[in-house]
Design an enzyme around this catalytic site. Structure first.
Site, short mmCIF file in Angstrom:
data_model
loop_
_atom_site.label_atom_id
_atom_site.label_comp_id
_atom_site.label_asym_id
_atom_site.label_seq_id
_atom_site.Cartn_x
_atom_site.Cartn_y
_atom_site.Cartn_z
N ALA A 23 0.82 -1.23 0.00
CA ALA A 23 0.00 0.00 0.00
C ALA A 23 0.85 1.27 0.00
CB ALA A 23 -0.94 0.00 1.20
N GLU B 50 6.70 2.19 -6.53
CA GLU B 50 8.11 2.58 -6.58
C GLU B 50 9.01 1.36 -6.28
OE1 GLU B 50 8.90 6.90 -5.40
OE2 GLU B 50 7.37 6.28 -3.95
N GLU C 150 -0.37 9.56 -4.40
CA GLU C 150 0.33 10.72 -3.84
C GLU C 150 -0.33 12.02 -4.27
OE1 GLU C 150 1.75 8.09 -5.19
OE2 GLU C 150 3.64 7.59 -4.19
#
Ligand code: 1HE
Length: 268
Positions: free
Chosen positions: A72, A122, A142
């Site tokens: 997550a 990422e 984000e």
């Protein structure tokens, strides 16, 4: 010499990671399922520690997540405690950990399922191969959380899908499913639900049988060559290929093929 793995295994458990070695493959499991494997500072530190200290017997690695999701992303409960300076150092700590994966000692295959979001994407993008099962979905929330990627995503993700697609994901909160994720380049393999780990292990075991210098060149030289101007890239390529072909392992493998003792390339 057999290395004593116990201290590394124990440090990994403390940091929310389960590590085991099977058939020359290091199997790294993110083990915070109650928090959807959200990456706390200690999980990031654990990844750095594991990938900087893999035992010599590991020739490839697989990383996957326990529970219903791969990862997550950043553990948002830790974000609220940071000022700007601490935030910069925190981002740099992710860079060190994910570089330890991308530029470590062995190729890493990510087995993806469920959420691969934010820092989870990422992390996945620092791996060399991504295998996604049909339950996988990718997002970069984000943008909607008022923050920015900080784990190397702005460097690695555009290399997989392009700046325009990453910009769209962050500006609009767009979520890609497994089919579209493979189509745009987020994963190289798309497999049925529940089979990503099995496929990742199959690939990792195969990778583990490659000549070590070939694996090293693919991990350390190829991404650098791809960023060099063409004339520099050609020179680096010539140097690396001459080093690889001079290794005894390359000579014995080529000889085996010429003597009809090595596998041919087979059509699928
Ligand atoms: C978390 C986190 C987290 C879950 N940090 N605690 N990442 C995000 O913005 C994604 C946020 N997470 C989600 O959107 C969802 O949790 C999932 C789609 C991943 C999974 O949904 P679901 O329904 O299976 O689980 P859940 O009920 O939302 O979460 C279960 C618990 O995990 C819950 O805690 P609980 O104490 O109430 O049980 C959640 O709060 C917790 N949890 N995700 C902290 N991310 C280097 S910079 C990187 C920047 C980023 O990664 S930003 C993106 C962050």
């Amino acid at each position: 010499m057999t290395q004593n793995l116990q201290p590394l295994l124990q440090r990994a458990e403390t940091n929310g990671i389960h590590l085991e070695i099977q058939d020359a493959v290091a199997i790294v499991r993110l083990s915070r399922p109650a928090k959807r494997n959200a990456m706390s500072d200690s999980l990031v530190e654990g990844l750095r520690d594991v990938f900087q200290n893999l035992p010599d017997q590991a020739k490839a690695a697989v990383i996957y997540g326990q529970g219903d999701h791969f990862c997550a992303g950043l553990d948002l409960s830790e974000l609220k405690e940071r000022d700007a300076g601490a935030g910069m150092h925190h981002s740099r700590s992710w860079h060190v950990a994910l570089d330890a994966i991308q530029f470590g000692s062995v190729p890493v295959v990510a087995a993806l399922h469920g959420a691969v979001v934010g820092g989870g994407l990422e992390l996945a993008s620092a791996c060399h191969i991504r295998v996604a099962d049909d339950s996988t979905f990718y997002a970069l929330p984000e943008g909607t959380r008022g923050i920015f990627v900080g784990g190397g995503g702005s460097v690695r993700i555009p290399k997989l899908i392009g700046v325009a697609r990453m910009t769209d994901m962050m500006l609009t909160g767009r979520v890609y499913n497994a089919t579209d994720g493979e189509r745009i380049g987020l994963a190289q393999y798309h497999v049925p639900t529940g089979t990503a780990l099995e496929k990742a292990m199959e690939l990792a075991k195969r990778i583990a049988t490659n000549a070590p210098l070939t694996n090293y060149a693919l991990m350390h030289a190829l991404p650098r060559i791809a960023e060099q101007p063409a004339d520099h890239g050609y020179l680096t390529e010539a140097l690396i290929s001459s080093i690889a072909q001079a290794a005894p392992e390359a000579k014995s493998r080529v000889k085996a093929f010429l003597e009809g003792k090595a596998a041919k390339v087979q059509k699928n």
